[in-house]
Design an enzyme around this catalytic site. Sequence first.
Site, PDB file in Angstrom:
ATOM      1  CD  GLU A 129       4.082 -22.678  40.061  1.00  0.00           C
ATOM      2  OE1 GLU A 129       4.621 -22.111  41.015  1.00  0.00           O
ATOM      3  OE2 GLU A 129       3.238 -22.137  39.339  1.00  0.00           O
ATOM      4  CB  SER A 189       2.314 -24.251  49.687  1.00  0.00           C
ATOM      5  OG  SER A 189       0.975 -23.925  49.341  1.00  0.00           O
ATOM      6  CG  ASN A 206       3.791 -15.544  40.289  1.00  0.00           C
ATOM      7  OD1 ASN A 206       3.469 -14.405  39.954  1.00  0.00           O
ATOM      8  ND2 ASN A 206       3.045 -16.615  40.011  1.00  0.00           N
ATOM      9  CG  HIS A 227       0.987 -19.272  37.184  1.00  0.00           C
ATOM     10  ND1 HIS A 227      -0.232 -19.482  37.792  1.00  0.00           N
ATOM     11  CD2 HIS A 227       1.924 -19.359  38.152  1.00  0.00           C
ATOM     12  CE1 HIS A 227      -0.026 -19.679  39.090  1.00  0.00           C
ATOM     13  NE2 HIS A 227       1.278 -19.616  39.329  1.00  0.00           N
ATOM     14  CE  LYS A 280       0.587 -16.970  42.534  1.00  0.00           C
ATOM     15  NZ  LYS A 280      -0.198 -18.112  42.985  1.00  0.00           N
ATOM     16  N   GLY A 282      -1.015 -21.944  46.641  1.00  0.00           N
ATOM     17  CA  GLY A 282      -1.785 -21.061  47.507  1.00  0.00           C
ATOM     18  C   GLY A 282      -2.651 -21.791  48.519  1.00  0.00           C
ATOM     19  CD  GLU A 295      -2.605 -18.241  40.298  1.00  0.00           C
ATOM     20  OE1 GLU A 295      -2.083 -17.149  40.004  1.00  0.00           O
ATOM     21  OE2 GLU A 295      -2.365 -18.840  41.366  1.00  0.00           O
TER      22      GLU A 295
HETATM   23  P1  PGA Z   1       2.200 -20.187  46.209  1.00  0.00           P
HETATM   24  O1  PGA Z   1       2.154 -19.879  44.640  1.00  0.00           O
HETATM   25  O2  PGA Z   1       3.646 -20.179  46.619  1.00  0.00           O
HETATM   26  O3  PGA Z   1       1.427 -19.066  46.850  1.00  0.00           O
HETATM   27  O4  PGA Z   1       1.573 -21.524  46.412  1.00  0.00           O
HETATM   28  C1  PGA Z   1       3.076 -20.428  43.757  1.00  0.00           C
HETATM   29  C2  PGA Z   1       2.771 -19.987  42.347  1.00  0.00           C
HETATM   30  O5  PGA Z   1       1.601 -19.951  41.968  1.00  0.00           O
HETATM   31  O6  PGA Z   1       3.696 -19.672  41.550  1.00  0.00           O
END
Ligand code: PGA
Length: 260
Positions: free
Chosen positions: A168, A214, A10, A96, A12, A174, A98
């Site tokens: 997640e 992560s 992803n 997601h 982003k 992140g 976010e």
């Molecule tokens: P990350 O993000 O690996 O940077 O923690 C995962 C995601 O949001 O899909």
Amino acid sequence: MARKIIIAGNWKMHKTNAEARQLANQIKMKATDIRQAGIILCPPFTALAAVYETIKDTGIGLGAQNMFWEKEGAFTGEISAGMIKSAGAGYVIIGHSERRQYFGETDETVNKKIKAALENGLNPIVCVGESLQQREENITREVVTRQIKGALDGLKPADMQHIIVAYEPIWAIGTGKTATPQQAEEVHGQIRTVLTEMFGQEVAEQVIIQYGGSVKPENARELLSQPNIDGALVGGASLKADSFAGIFQTAEQLSVSKKT
Ligand code: PGA
């Protein structure tokens, strides 16, 4: 039959078209010996066509990061499932955290998007996960169950072959803070139980449930070795070919040796 291990990146809101083309190309080079595991790249909308051109002759899949549920019309700034399909994508990330957090998405809008994606032949990667506060309040199971039931409401068992679920935990996204393999496995098992209640055991056993939050080359093996963890949705570590390749190469090794 064993569930396939699928690693999705992803990206982003990262990568211009030139950068996206370059990254996709580097990933393609590193993926030439990947046969058993699946790889999906999810660049921003603007780079879908560029990445498609780069990977179209490979087994690498392409996905968008969001979509709107209407077919077309006066919805300035929105993008439909059909448009995503026409850019060469076969997948779309839906719900997601976010998007839930910053753009007001709810289980209801997630459900509408999933249905529209399926109608247009896109495979949704459906994201669920609890916040830190919810985990500390010990309501992770309730939260994730509600999200799964809301997201998949009204779907038929046959639809589930097109669905990937991504668990997640928001506190792990992140942050560098990964769920332990045991914490993740526990929730993945709970998700499979909910899927069994909704669609029956045979269907639930085939659904790919990715872990996200992560994931990096250093922790991928332990996470992906869990019986109910069938892949990863990778943010930060998917933005560099080396770290992303470290994850899908681990997935490939495990696919050759792994599970029921
Ligand atoms: P990350 O993000 O690996 O940077 O923690 C995962 C995601 O949001 O899909």
